[in-house]
Motif scaffolding. Structure first.
Motif, PDB file in Angstrom:
ATOM      1  N   LYS A  98       4.320  12.977   7.961  1.00 57.61           N
ATOM      2  CA  LYS A  98       4.527  13.111   6.513  1.00 57.61           C
ATOM      3  C   LYS A  98       3.208  13.338   5.791  1.00 57.61           C
ATOM      4  O   LYS A  98       3.089  14.180   4.907  1.00 57.61           O
ATOM      5  N   PHE A  99       2.204  12.537   6.202  1.00 58.42           N
ATOM      6  CA  PHE A  99       0.897  12.630   5.574  1.00 58.42           C
ATOM      7  C   PHE A  99       0.279  13.997   5.833  1.00 58.42           C
ATOM      8  O   PHE A  99      -0.284  14.629   4.928  1.00 58.42           O
ATOM      9  N   GLY A 100       0.430  14.456   7.080  1.00 60.90           N
ATOM     10  CA  GLY A 100      -0.117  15.767   7.462  1.00 60.90           C
ATOM     11  C   GLY A 100       0.536  16.890   6.671  1.00 60.90           C
ATOM     12  O   GLY A 100      -0.140  17.751   6.098  1.00 60.90           O
ATOM     13  N   ASP A 101       1.883  16.857   6.604  1.00 62.76           N
ATOM     14  CA  ASP A 101       2.605  17.894   5.870  1.00 62.76           C
ATOM     15  C   ASP A 101       2.181  17.922   4.414  1.00 62.76           C
ATOM     16  O   ASP A 101       1.928  18.970   3.837  1.00 62.76           O
ATOM     17  N   TYR A 102       2.088  16.706   3.831  1.00 66.33           N
ATOM     18  CA  TYR A 102       1.775  16.644   2.413  1.00 66.33           C
ATOM     19  C   TYR A 102       0.376  17.185   2.136  1.00 66.33           C
ATOM     20  O   TYR A 102       0.177  17.978   1.210  1.00 66.33           O
ATOM     21  N   THR A 103      -0.577  16.761   2.957  1.00 62.35           N
ATOM     22  CA  THR A 103      -1.950  17.202   2.713  1.00 62.35           C
ATOM     23  C   THR A 103      -2.086  18.706   2.941  1.00 62.35           C
ATOM     24  O   THR A 103      -2.854  19.369   2.263  1.00 62.35           O
ATOM     25  N   ALA A 104      -1.321  19.243   3.890  1.00 60.86           N
ATOM     26  CA  ALA A 104      -1.388  20.676   4.138  1.00 60.86           C
ATOM     27  C   ALA A 104      -0.900  21.464   2.924  1.00 60.86           C
ATOM     28  O   ALA A 104      -1.466  22.479   2.550  1.00 60.86           O
ATOM     29  N   GLU A 105       0.170  20.926   2.285  1.00 63.69           N
ATOM     30  CA  GLU A 105       0.752  21.661   1.152  1.00 63.69           C
ATOM     31  C   GLU A 105      -0.012  21.473  -0.144  1.00 63.69           C
ATOM     32  O   GLU A 105       0.179  22.206  -1.088  1.00 63.69           O
ATOM     33  N   ASN A 106      -0.823  20.421  -0.232  1.00 61.08           N
ATOM     34  CA  ASN A 106      -1.411  20.079  -1.521  1.00 61.08           C
ATOM     35  C   ASN A 106      -2.931  20.071  -1.523  1.00 61.08           C
ATOM     36  O   ASN A 106      -3.550  19.249  -2.203  1.00 61.08           O
ATOM     37  N   ILE A 107      -3.530  20.962  -0.751  1.00 60.91           N
ATOM     38  CA  ILE A 107      -4.992  21.017  -0.739  1.00 60.91           C
ATOM     39  C   ILE A 107      -5.494  21.332  -2.143  1.00 60.91           C
ATOM     40  O   ILE A 107      -4.956  22.205  -2.814  1.00 60.91           O
ATOM     41  N   GLY A 108      -6.490  20.563  -2.588  1.00 58.51           N
ATOM     42  CA  GLY A 108      -7.033  20.769  -3.931  1.00 58.51           C
ATOM     43  C   GLY A 108      -6.425  19.862  -4.973  1.00 58.51           C
ATOM     44  O   GLY A 108      -6.962  19.708  -6.051  1.00 58.51           O
ATOM     45  N   ASN A 109      -5.286  19.219  -4.629  1.00 53.11           N
ATOM     46  CA  ASN A 109      -4.682  18.283  -5.582  1.00 53.11           C
ATOM     47  C   ASN A 109      -5.118  16.853  -5.264  1.00 53.11           C
ATOM     48  O   ASN A 109      -5.363  16.521  -4.117  1.00 53.11           O
ATOM     49  N   PRO A 110      -5.172  16.006  -6.290  1.00 52.83           N
ATOM     50  CA  PRO A 110      -5.511  14.610  -6.008  1.00 52.83           C
ATOM     51  C   PRO A 110      -4.262  13.840  -5.571  1.00 52.83           C
ATOM     52  O   PRO A 110      -3.149  14.195  -5.937  1.00 52.83           O
ATOM     53  N   PHE A 111      -4.466  12.851  -4.755  1.00 55.56           N
ATOM     54  CA  PHE A 111      -3.385  11.904  -4.491  1.00 55.56           C
ATOM     55  C   PHE A 111      -3.972  10.503  -4.600  1.00 55.56           C
ATOM     56  O   PHE A 111      -5.170  10.296  -4.464  1.00 55.56           O
ATOM     57  N   ALA A 112      -3.096   9.540  -4.867  1.00 48.48           N
ATOM     58  CA  ALA A 112      -3.583   8.197  -5.190  1.00 48.48           C
ATOM     59  C   ALA A 112      -3.276   7.226  -4.062  1.00 48.48           C
ATOM     60  O   ALA A 112      -2.200   7.259  -3.471  1.00 48.48           O
ATOM     61  N   ILE A 113      -4.265   6.380  -3.787  1.00 50.03           N
ATOM     62  CA  ILE A 113      -4.036   5.273  -2.861  1.00 50.03           C
ATOM     63  C   ILE A 113      -3.796   4.039  -3.732  1.00 50.03           C
ATOM     64  O   ILE A 113      -4.662   3.638  -4.505  1.00 50.03           O
ATOM     65  N   VAL A 114      -2.570   3.500  -3.645  1.00 52.46           N
ATOM     66  CA  VAL A 114      -2.178   2.450  -4.576  1.00 52.46           C
ATOM     67  C   VAL A 114      -1.981   1.150  -3.813  1.00 52.46           C
ATOM     68  O   VAL A 114      -1.276   1.107  -2.806  1.00 52.46           O
ATOM     69  N   LEU A 115      -2.638   0.110  -4.292  1.00 48.66           N
ATOM     70  CA  LEU A 115      -2.454  -1.203  -3.678  1.00 48.66           C
ATOM     71  C   LEU A 115      -1.972  -2.165  -4.761  1.00 48.66           C
ATOM     72  O   LEU A 115      -2.662  -2.381  -5.753  1.00 48.66           O
TER      73      LEU A 115
ATOM     74  N   LEU B  69       0.844  -1.188   0.000  1.00 51.12           N
ATOM     75  CA  LEU B  69       0.000   0.000   0.000  1.00 51.12           C
ATOM     76  C   LEU B  69       0.881   1.241   0.000  1.00 51.12           C
ATOM     77  O   LEU B  69       1.806   1.340   0.788  1.00 51.12           O
ATOM     78  N   THR B  70       0.620   2.141  -0.930  1.00 52.82           N
ATOM     79  CA  THR B  70       1.380   3.387  -0.934  1.00 52.82           C
ATOM     80  C   THR B  70       0.423   4.551  -1.209  1.00 52.82           C
ATOM     81  O   THR B  70      -0.648   4.358  -1.791  1.00 52.82           O
ATOM     82  N   PHE B  71       0.823   5.721  -0.771  1.00 50.21           N
ATOM     83  CA  PHE B  71       0.084   6.939  -1.086  1.00 50.21           C
ATOM     84  C   PHE B  71       0.990   7.782  -1.954  1.00 50.21           C
ATOM     85  O   PHE B  71       2.073   8.160  -1.514  1.00 50.21           O
ATOM     86  N   GLN B  72       0.606   8.014  -3.207  1.00 45.02           N
ATOM     87  CA  GLN B  72       1.498   8.693  -4.135  1.00 45.02           C
ATOM     88  C   GLN B  72       0.838   9.940  -4.720  1.00 45.02           C
ATOM     89  O   GLN B  72      -0.373   9.936  -4.979  1.00 45.02           O
ATOM     90  N   PRO B  73       1.629  10.968  -4.947  1.00 43.33           N
ATOM     91  CA  PRO B  73       1.085  12.170  -5.584  1.00 43.33           C
ATOM     92  C   PRO B  73       0.671  11.871  -7.029  1.00 43.33           C
ATOM     93  O   PRO B  73       1.362  11.140  -7.724  1.00 43.33           O
TER      94      PRO B  73
END
Lengths: 322, 554
Positions: free
Chosen positions: B310-327, B238-242
């Motif tokens: 890491k997740f918090g920082d990323y979501t704070a910086e990228n509001i409005g952008n999609p990110f992918a949950i990859v399995l 499982l990964t969370f990728q931009p």
């Protein structure tokens, strides 16, 4: 009332027919090698890779329709054999289906097996699959290697141990006898095309164990007699030794064979090949201890001026008492 | 003359009684098994359902160890998996990119701009755009990132090799680091497989490492190898990728440092993603099946502290952008970040069934397999076949046993009886020893016992034949018995040591059934020598002391 298979004291001449018996052994070995070379061994999936599926059904096995059902799946070489066993009863029919290793995959994929099971169910709705085994080519290659190493290591360990405990002539005799047993076993497996798998290697190692056991007992007595009768010719001494140990040889082989035959007849078809190999090996091994191992020792000769009065003295077992 | 010290007698009898006591539970196999299960359940806090009653069905002062039945007797599934250790190298070395980038950017004045190149295989390839001649200098800098390898064998080695190829600086894992990584990967995979199988709660699974990169998995009671593979799962990475962009073109070149992955629930939809994940499943601490606000099955998850940050920082910086949950290289969903997610927990929605969401939660909770598995060997044995084998083996054992008993009795009379008592003790001792060491009984193992029954009398036969001979030279019976034992000893020892060597080699060679055979054969040799040399001798001495016969017949 005592069961006596032999008179207490026997005096058979075991070397009188040495040419015939030894010759027979040599011929049997050559025939075995020919059978091995010409017919080849019927390797099981352990050594060749592939899949075996055991089917069980209340309807008679129809090899032709099984084959017809499977062949559209395009799996390459498929062999189907019906298995018979007295314990099955009248409403149990068993067959073994063997499929070659498939290109590009190690163990056969689950959906391939599923599709085979599906088409067979269409032919015979009552069919079940009590066992499915699949071995990839990678593992089977390694298993051959391990098996070869195991047999070689066993022979080497025994060569060394007998040499340590006896004389080198004995150890050569013992190992030649073991080669004889191993080759004859491989020969019968080739001639009858019995499935040769990892269990067969285990059986061969067991045969080596049994045969060496037998040989060692005779050697042990020979060593004792060599000390006791310093001037008797070696040939006569060997005859005396075999006669002295004959009733033991027959008793032990007898009890072992009785036990093995019970297992062979009643133990079910799954281990029949394994038990057959051991049973055959016990017969051949007993024969080879009497006729092969000693002929080699006789041929090589033995040092007679034993400086040690007791062959047991000075080694680690000299002072064992019970 | 014929004497055995009292303490020796006590030890011999004591060992026999102990062995037989240890063997006893096997005579009541199903009862003791049910009892052991009940006791284990009670220890785990369960109660009721007649568990206490079950537990009381076998007295607790008696031993309750049982011989394990091998897969071929009990039925179940067997898998031999090879961990694809090389899978990890690429991710490991690609993961160094941010570090390398930051380092080289600081030196932009001397080495100019850099660009990540597409690489084939486990390497990180960085091109110097403006000053190709400075590659050596850049490599020197990157070497400074190397860390010592933490392992027993690789002490002192560094974890990366840095080489120069024209204008490219290439970072690869060092030999020592690869070995250390392999070791970690296999251990991790082993642990994860164990956890996943434990989650399903089957009885006595065997999960063992074999060789450097293989794992042997044997689970009794599982319907088929395919089912077992389902439990182990594939990788569940499982990964969370931009997300860079969405596309319908399956052949679109994603560009360096990016990858093109298909969407799980929409045919023909692809995402271009940054290859380096923001957070990976390794940083999950919990995952549970749940339902989203629309009542559809979903999986909730929670990160550990570093993952949450890491997740918090990323979501704070990228509001409005999609990110992918990859399995496992498929995009489960690609939501748009609505707000800063600070707590480190979230929810995965997708078109799951309830069962799928439960399964996914289990997979995520157990952790991702660090690398893929290739199955080299799989075997399924149905329980009926095993039961048939046990039944056939039992009958064969009993018949073989009786035949040998009768044979010995007829051949040696009273002495045959002694040998027979020893033989029965012998079989008891084999089972006792098997229970004690937790050995596994397999079908060839049963053959080993039958063979031992046949061969165990050998030592006694040797002794008896020798006594017969000694009697012929007209010594007294006591002397003949003593000489018989003394003189037969060297043959017994030599013969059994050679056989024991063979069973040791078999044990080392074999796996599964063959090893089971080696164990019973080896134990059989030990116990048969013990019973032949000590037990029958004790019996004969006891009889001799009582009767003082003037003549004996063997």
């Amino acid at each position: 009332m005592r069961l006596k298979l032999f008179p207490e004291v026997t005096n058979y001449d075991f070397f009188g027919y040495a040419r015939i018996t030894f010759g027979a052994s040599v011929v049997a070995m050559i025939l075995s090698l020919i059978a091995w070379g010409v017919m080849g061994l019927n390797f099981g999936i352990d050594f060749q890779g592939g899949t075996t599926i055991r089917t069980e059904s209340s309807q008679a096995v129809d090899v032709g329709s099984y084959r017809a059902a499977i062949s559209p799946l395009d799996l390459g070489d498929v062999s189907i054999t019906e298995v018979f066993d007295p314990s099955f009863g009248s409403d149990k029919f068993v067959s073994m289906i063997r499929i070659q290793a498939q290109d590009g995959q190690e163990s056969v994929a689950a959906d391939t097996i599923q599709s085979i099971e599906d088409v067979l169910k269409a032919v015979d709705p009552s069919i079940t699959f009590p066992s499915v085994e699949s071995v990839g080519p990678k593992v089977s290659g390694e298993l051959i290697q391990t098996a070869f190493i195991a047999v070689a290591a066993s022979l080497a360990a025994i060569l060394f141990y007998i040499w340590l405990r006896f004389e080198w002539q004995f150890s050569v005799g013992a190992v030649v006898a073991l080669f004889h047993d191993v080759i004859l076993t491989i020969g019968i497996f080739a001639a009858l095309q019995i499935r040769f798998d990892l269990a067969t290697i285990a059986a061969i190692l067991t045969i080596i164990g049994y045969s060496i056991n037998d040989t060692v007992v005779i050697f042990d007595r020979l060593r004792e007699n060599l000390i006791k009768f310093k001037t008797t010719p070696l040939r006569d001494l060997m005859n005396l030794t075999v006669n002295e140990t004959l009733s033991r040889t027959v008793m032990t082989s007898g009890t072992t064979l009785v036990a093995l035959i019970a297992l062979l007849v009643l133990g079910g078809d799954v281990i029949r090949g394994f038990v057959f190999a051991i049973t055959w090996g016990v017969v051949v091994g007993t024969y080879s201890s009497v006729y092969v191992a000693k002929n080699i020792v006789l041929f090589l000769g033995v040092k007679r001026d034993w400086s040690k009065p007791d062959g047991n003295q000075g080694n680690q077992f000299a002072n064992i008492d019970a | 003359m014929l004497q055995i010290d009292l303490w020796k007698r006590v030890v011999i009898i004591g060992l026999c009684v102990l062995g037989l006591l240890l063997a006893l539970p096997n005579a009541f196999y199903s009862r003791v098994e049910a009892r052991n299960d009940a006791v284990a359940a009670i220890e785990n806090g369960a109660s009721g359902n007649g568990l206490e009653e079950q537990a009381a069905r076998w007295p607790s002062f008696l031993p309750s160890g049982l011989v394990n039945l091998g897969l071929d007797l009990r039925g179940g599934a067997h898998l031999l998996a090879e961990v694809q250790v090389a899978d990890v190298y690429e991710a490991r070395v690609q993961g160094m990119w941010p570090e390398v980038r930051d380092l080289l950017r600081e030196e932009r004045d001397s080495i100019g701009t850099i660009r990540l190149q597409r690489s084939n295989g486990p390497e990180l390839r960085v091109r110097l755009n403006q000053h190709p001649d400075m590659a050596d200098r850049a490599a020197e800098l990157v070497r400074g990132l190397a860390r010592p390898v933490v392992s027993l064998t690789g002490a002192g080695a560094s974890d990366i090799d840095v080489t120069v190829d024209g204008a490219d600086v290439i970072v690869t894992l060092s030999e020592a680091e690869m070995l250390a990584t392999d070791e970690r990967t296999v251990k991790q995979a082993l642990e994860i497989i164990r956890r996943r199988i434990d989650e399903v709660g089957t009885r006595e699974p065997t999960i063992q490492r074999q060789g450097s990169d293989r794992i042997l998995i044997q689970v009794p009671g599982v319907g088929s190898a395919a089912e077992l593979k389902g439990i182990i799962g594939t990788t569940a990475q499982l990964t969370f990728q931009p997300v860079v962009t969405r596309t319908g073109n399956a052949d679109m070149p994603p560009g360096a440092g990016r990858e093109l992955l298909p969407a799980l629930d929409e045919e023909g939809l692809y995402y271009v993603l940054e290859q380096n994940p923001v957070v990976t499943g390794e940083e999950l601490v919990d995952a549970q099946p749940t339902f989203d606000q629309n009542g559809r099955p979903a999986v909730s998850f929670r990160f550990n502290t570093s993952g949450a940050r890491k997740f918090g920082d990323y979501t704070a910086e990228n509001i409005g952008n999609p990110f992918a949950i990859v399995l496992d290289d498929e995009v489960i969903s690609a939501p748009v970040i609505q707000s800063h997610i600070g707590g480190g927990s979230g929810i995965i929605t997708g078109s799951f069934s309830v069962e799928e969401s439960t399964n996914l939660a289990v997979l995520l909770r157990a952790g991702a397999l660090p690398a893929g598995l290739e199955f080299l060997e799989e075997r399924t044995i149905g329980p009926e076949l095993g039961a048939d084998s046990i039944a056939a083996g039992k009958i064969a054992c009993i018949v073989a046993f009786l035949a040998v008993l009768v044979f010995m009795q007829l051949s040696y009379g009273l002495f045959g009886t002694f040998a027979n008592i020893a033989l029965m003790t012998n079989v008891g001792l084999i089972f006792g020893a098997l229970s004690l060491i937790g050995g596994t009984l397999t079908l060839p193992g049963i053959a080993g016992i039958v063979l031992t029954i046949g061969m165990a009398v050998d030592a006694n036969v040797l002794v008896f034949e020798r006594i017969r001979e000694e009697l012929r030279t007209a010594k007294g019976p006591a002397r003949a018995i003593e000489l018989g034992y003394d003189r037969a000893l060297s043959a017994i020892i030599d013969a059994n040591i050679t056989t024991f060597i063979i069973s040791a080699i078999l044990f080392m060679l074999g796996s599964g059934p063959v090893r089971g055979f080696a164990i019973t054969l080896g134990l059989g040799i030990l116990t048969s020598v013990f019973t032949a040399i000590f037990v029958t001798r004790l019996l004969i001495v006891l009889w001799f002391e009582r009767r003082r016969p003037k003549t004996i017949e063997v």
